[in-house]
Enzyme design. Structure first.
Site, PDB file in Angstrom:
ATOM      1  N   SER A 264     -11.157  -3.511   2.785  1.00  9.70           N
ATOM      2  CA  SER A 264     -10.342  -3.494   4.005  1.00  9.70           C
ATOM      3  C   SER A 264      -9.462  -2.249   4.072  1.00  9.70           C
ATOM      4  O   SER A 264      -8.881  -1.957   5.115  1.00  9.70           O
ATOM      5  CB  SER A 264      -9.477  -4.751   4.086  1.00  9.70           C
ATOM      6  OG  SER A 264      -8.619  -4.820   2.967  1.00  9.70           O
ATOM      7  N   HIS A 265      -9.314  -1.523   2.970  1.00  8.41           N
ATOM      8  CA  HIS A 265      -8.477  -0.322   2.985  1.00  8.41           C
ATOM      9  C   HIS A 265      -9.232   0.919   2.530  1.00  8.41           C
ATOM     10  O   HIS A 265      -8.628   1.906   2.126  1.00  8.41           O
ATOM     11  CB  HIS A 265      -7.202  -0.549   2.165  1.00  8.41           C
ATOM     12  CG  HIS A 265      -6.279  -1.484   2.873  1.00  8.41           C
ATOM     13  ND1 HIS A 265      -6.460  -2.851   2.856  1.00  8.41           N
ATOM     14  CD2 HIS A 265      -5.225  -1.257   3.691  1.00  8.41           C
ATOM     15  CE1 HIS A 265      -5.533  -3.420   3.617  1.00  8.41           C
ATOM     16  NE2 HIS A 265      -4.779  -2.484   4.132  1.00  8.41           N
TER      17      HIS A 265
ATOM     18  N   GLU B 177      -7.920  -7.633   6.311  1.00  3.52           N
ATOM     19  CA  GLU B 177      -8.883  -8.684   5.931  1.00  3.52           C
ATOM     20  C   GLU B 177      -9.334  -9.446   7.178  1.00  3.52           C
ATOM     21  O   GLU B 177     -10.482  -9.879   7.268  1.00  3.52           O
ATOM     22  CB  GLU B 177      -8.253  -9.658   4.924  1.00  3.52           C
ATOM     23  CG  GLU B 177      -7.850  -9.030   3.593  1.00  3.52           C
ATOM     24  CD  GLU B 177      -9.048  -8.566   2.757  1.00  3.52           C
ATOM     25  OE1 GLU B 177     -10.142  -9.127   2.929  1.00  3.52           O
ATOM     26  OE2 GLU B 177      -8.874  -7.627   1.973  1.00  3.52           O
TER      27      GLU B 177
HETATM   28  P1  NDP Z   1      -4.907 -10.568  -1.542  1.00 10.41           P
HETATM   29  O1  NDP Z   1      -4.381 -11.857  -1.056  1.00 10.41           O
HETATM   30  O2  NDP Z   1      -6.365 -10.335  -1.523  1.00 10.41           O
HETATM   31  O3  NDP Z   1      -4.422 -10.326  -3.032  1.00 10.41           O
HETATM   32  C1  NDP Z   1      -3.058 -10.284  -3.335  1.00 10.41           C
HETATM   33  C2  NDP Z   1      -2.836 -10.086  -4.808  1.00 10.41           C
HETATM   34  O4  NDP Z   1      -3.156 -11.301  -5.478  1.00 10.41           O
HETATM   35  C3  NDP Z   1      -3.704  -9.011  -5.442  1.00 10.41           C
HETATM   36  O5  NDP Z   1      -2.938  -8.293  -6.357  1.00 10.41           O
HETATM   37  C4  NDP Z   1      -4.817  -9.801  -6.119  1.00 10.41           C
HETATM   38  O6  NDP Z   1      -5.340  -9.153  -7.255  1.00 10.41           O
HETATM   39  C5  NDP Z   1      -4.064 -11.033  -6.544  1.00 10.41           C
HETATM   40  N1  NDP Z   1      -4.932 -12.202  -6.698  1.00 10.41           N
HETATM   41  C6  NDP Z   1      -5.867 -12.654  -5.825  1.00 10.41           C
HETATM   42  N2  NDP Z   1      -6.446 -13.777  -6.313  1.00 10.41           N
HETATM   43  C7  NDP Z   1      -5.858 -14.009  -7.514  1.00 10.41           C
HETATM   44  C8  NDP Z   1      -6.017 -15.022  -8.501  1.00 10.41           C
HETATM   45  N3  NDP Z   1      -6.898 -16.001  -8.352  1.00 10.41           N
HETATM   46  N4  NDP Z   1      -5.244 -14.970  -9.609  1.00 10.41           N
HETATM   47  C9  NDP Z   1      -4.346 -13.970  -9.768  1.00 10.41           C
HETATM   48  N5  NDP Z   1      -4.149 -12.990  -8.871  1.00 10.41           N
HETATM   49  C10 NDP Z   1      -4.893 -13.008  -7.759  1.00 10.41           C
HETATM   50  O7  NDP Z   1      -4.196  -9.330  -0.780  1.00 10.41           O
HETATM   51  P2  NDP Z   1      -3.670  -9.253   0.721  1.00 10.41           P
HETATM   52  O8  NDP Z   1      -4.760  -9.712   1.619  1.00 10.41           O
HETATM   53  O9  NDP Z   1      -2.349  -9.893   0.835  1.00 10.41           O
HETATM   54  O10 NDP Z   1      -3.475  -7.658   0.890  1.00 10.41           O
HETATM   55  C11 NDP Z   1      -4.611  -6.800   0.845  1.00 10.41           C
HETATM   56  C12 NDP Z   1      -4.176  -5.354   0.875  1.00 10.41           C
HETATM   57  O11 NDP Z   1      -3.671  -5.001   2.150  1.00 10.41           O
HETATM   58  C13 NDP Z   1      -3.087  -4.940  -0.107  1.00 10.41           C
HETATM   59  O12 NDP Z   1      -3.625  -3.924  -0.908  1.00 10.41           O
HETATM   60  C14 NDP Z   1      -1.963  -4.414   0.750  1.00 10.41           C
HETATM   61  O13 NDP Z   1      -1.272  -3.289   0.199  1.00 10.41           O
HETATM   62  C15 NDP Z   1      -2.703  -3.991   1.979  1.00 10.41           C
HETATM   63  N6  NDP Z   1      -1.813  -3.936   3.149  1.00 10.41           N
HETATM   64  C16 NDP Z   1      -1.406  -2.713   3.626  1.00 10.41           C
HETATM   65  C17 NDP Z   1      -0.562  -2.627   4.712  1.00 10.41           C
HETATM   66  C18 NDP Z   1      -0.070  -1.324   5.213  1.00 10.41           C
HETATM   67  O14 NDP Z   1       0.647  -1.283   6.193  1.00 10.41           O
HETATM   68  N7  NDP Z   1      -0.378  -0.210   4.594  1.00 10.41           N
HETATM   69  C19 NDP Z   1      -0.124  -3.836   5.422  1.00 10.41           C
HETATM   70  C20 NDP Z   1      -0.558  -5.066   4.804  1.00 10.41           C
HETATM   71  C21 NDP Z   1      -1.396  -5.095   3.720  1.00 10.41           C
HETATM   72  P3  NDP Z   1      -6.875  -8.588  -7.257  1.00 10.41           P
HETATM   73  O15 NDP Z   1      -6.817  -7.325  -6.449  1.00 10.41           O
HETATM   74  O16 NDP Z   1      -7.218  -8.393  -8.684  1.00 10.41           O
HETATM   75  O17 NDP Z   1      -7.735  -9.658  -6.622  1.00 10.41           O
END
Ligand code: NDP
Length: 333
Positions: A46-47, A187
């Site tokens: 997604s990024h 996402e």
């Molecule tokens: P997710 O909900 O996919 O994941 C959030 C965090 O939880 C990650 O660090 C992930 O690690 C961890 N995680 C997920 N599943 C588990 C698990 N079962 N056990 C432990 N840890 C877990 O992310 P979001 O959808 O909230 O965000 C996605 C991206 O969007 C981010 O990188 C964010 O920076 C970006 N974003 C950017 C914005 C901008 O303006 N620039 C605005 C909003 C979001 P892992 O990666 O290892 O799965």
């Protein structure tokens, strides 16, 4: 859906070539392309390349200066200010990073504010280098209104991600990076592109009615994760990345924005802490490993970022599958 396998260097070259074509200089193009490549390598699609049309849109509309030269000031020994001068965030971050690390190494803790930047990337790419330098890292940024405050009816907060990085001696750093919304907007865009429905509780349509249709939620609004708790975190990010550092809140950024599909101008706050200066210099790392070990002892429990680290190893070996529908869109650029 059909896909094409691309090597990581091909992804980087493709992104660089397009960014240069639309007016970035080498430094800005390379900083953005590196962030796109890192996201694809880690399986954070997604990024990754999905953001390229948005970056290009801002260059075409003239909203972003692809040749911006960030300036850096030390406002105090532990306070670094980076002005991106209307450029993309990745180059401003790259330029400011060594100043933040140096200030944290000297003072134990340091903060870096970034103003005049356009942020469209995954935040973990920013705290990971801080953790790789042996420091604890924190970052947050706002966006445009997309999330409804708890109890409200209209989007006010950005999806406002926060990222936290923890250095580890014999392992890649532990980094978590999460939007304040139930799901990041990227996402939801991915779900729309791939024709998936959303789980319950992600967002509402334009009338405020709960919806599982990503296209309707993109027109409507997202909900904060954990109700009022996520809502307060989203508010905190508005304050730290806006009010505290003299940048816009998400709702102000939207007023100024030309809605070209790329990131608005906004701010970001980063904090770096040197654990060796915080009192448990000899033991903090081994001690923390005990916690990580206890987490991993539990069936199906894992550390945040484990997925990304694994993906990265595989992507370096075998490349990344990129959706043809996205490559077709990029080929028109
Ligand atoms: P997710 O909900 O996919 O994941 C959030 C965090 O939880 C990650 O660090 C992930 O690690 C961890 N995680 C997920 N599943 C588990 C698990 N079962 N056990 C432990 N840890 C877990 O992310 P979001 O959808 O909230 O965000 C996605 C991206 O969007 C981010 O990188 C964010 O920076 C970006 N974003 C950017 C914005 C901008 O303006 N620039 C605005 C909003 C979001 P892992 O990666 O290892 O799965």
């Amino acid at each position: 859906m059909s896909n094409t396998n691309l090597k990581l260097n091909e992804i980087n070259e493709l992104a660089t070539k397009i960014l240069l074509k639309y007016g970035c200089d080498n430094e800005n193009a390379s900083a953005v392309a590196n962030v796109i490549e890192a996201a694809e390598a880690a399986g954070c699609h997604s990024h990754g390349l999905m953001r390229l049309p948005g970056y290009v849109a801002t260059l075409k509309s003239g909203k972003v200066n692809g040749k911006a030269r960030p300036t850096i000031e030390n406002l105090a020994p532990a306070v670094v200010k980076v002005n991106g001068h209307n450029g993309f965030a990745p180059y401003a971050l790259q330029q400011g990073r060594s100043h933040l690390i140096a200030a944290a190494n000297k003072c134990g803790i340091a903060v870096m504010s970034l103003v005049g930047i356009h942020h469209f990337a995954a935040l973990w790419t920013e705290v990971e280098p801080i953790a790789n330098a042996g420091l604890v890292g924190f970052a947050c940024t706002s966006y445009k209104p997309a999330v409804i405050p708890a109890g409200g009816t209209k989007a006010l907060y950005g999806t406002n991600p926060i990222a936290f990085g923890w250095p580890r001696k014999d392992n890649p750093p532990m980094v978590f990076d999460q939007a304040s919304s139930v799901m990041a907007r990227g996402e939801v865009m991915l779900a729309a592109r791939e024709g998936h429905t959303l789980p319950d509780g992600v967002g509402v349509d334009i009338n405020g009615t709960p919806s599982n249709d990503p296209n309707e939620v993109l027109k409507g609004a997202l909900l904060a994760f954990g109700g009022h708790k996520g809502s307060s975190i989203a508010m905190m990010v508005e304050l730290l990345a806006g009010g505290l550092i003299g940048e816009s809140f998400s709702f102000e950024a939207a007023v100024r924005d030309n809605a070209d599909g790329g990131p608005p101008q906004g701010g970001e706050l980063m904090i770096a802490i040197d654990p060796s200066l915080l009192g448990d210099a000899d033991n903090w790392s081994d001690h923390s490993e005990k916690l990580f070990h206890k987490i991993k002892e539990q069936k199906d429990a894992r550390l945040p970022s484990d997925r990304r680290h694994k993906n990265r190893i595989e992507s370096n070996r075998s490349g990344v599958m990129v959706a043809d529908i996205l490559l077709d869109k990029i080929s028109t650029l």
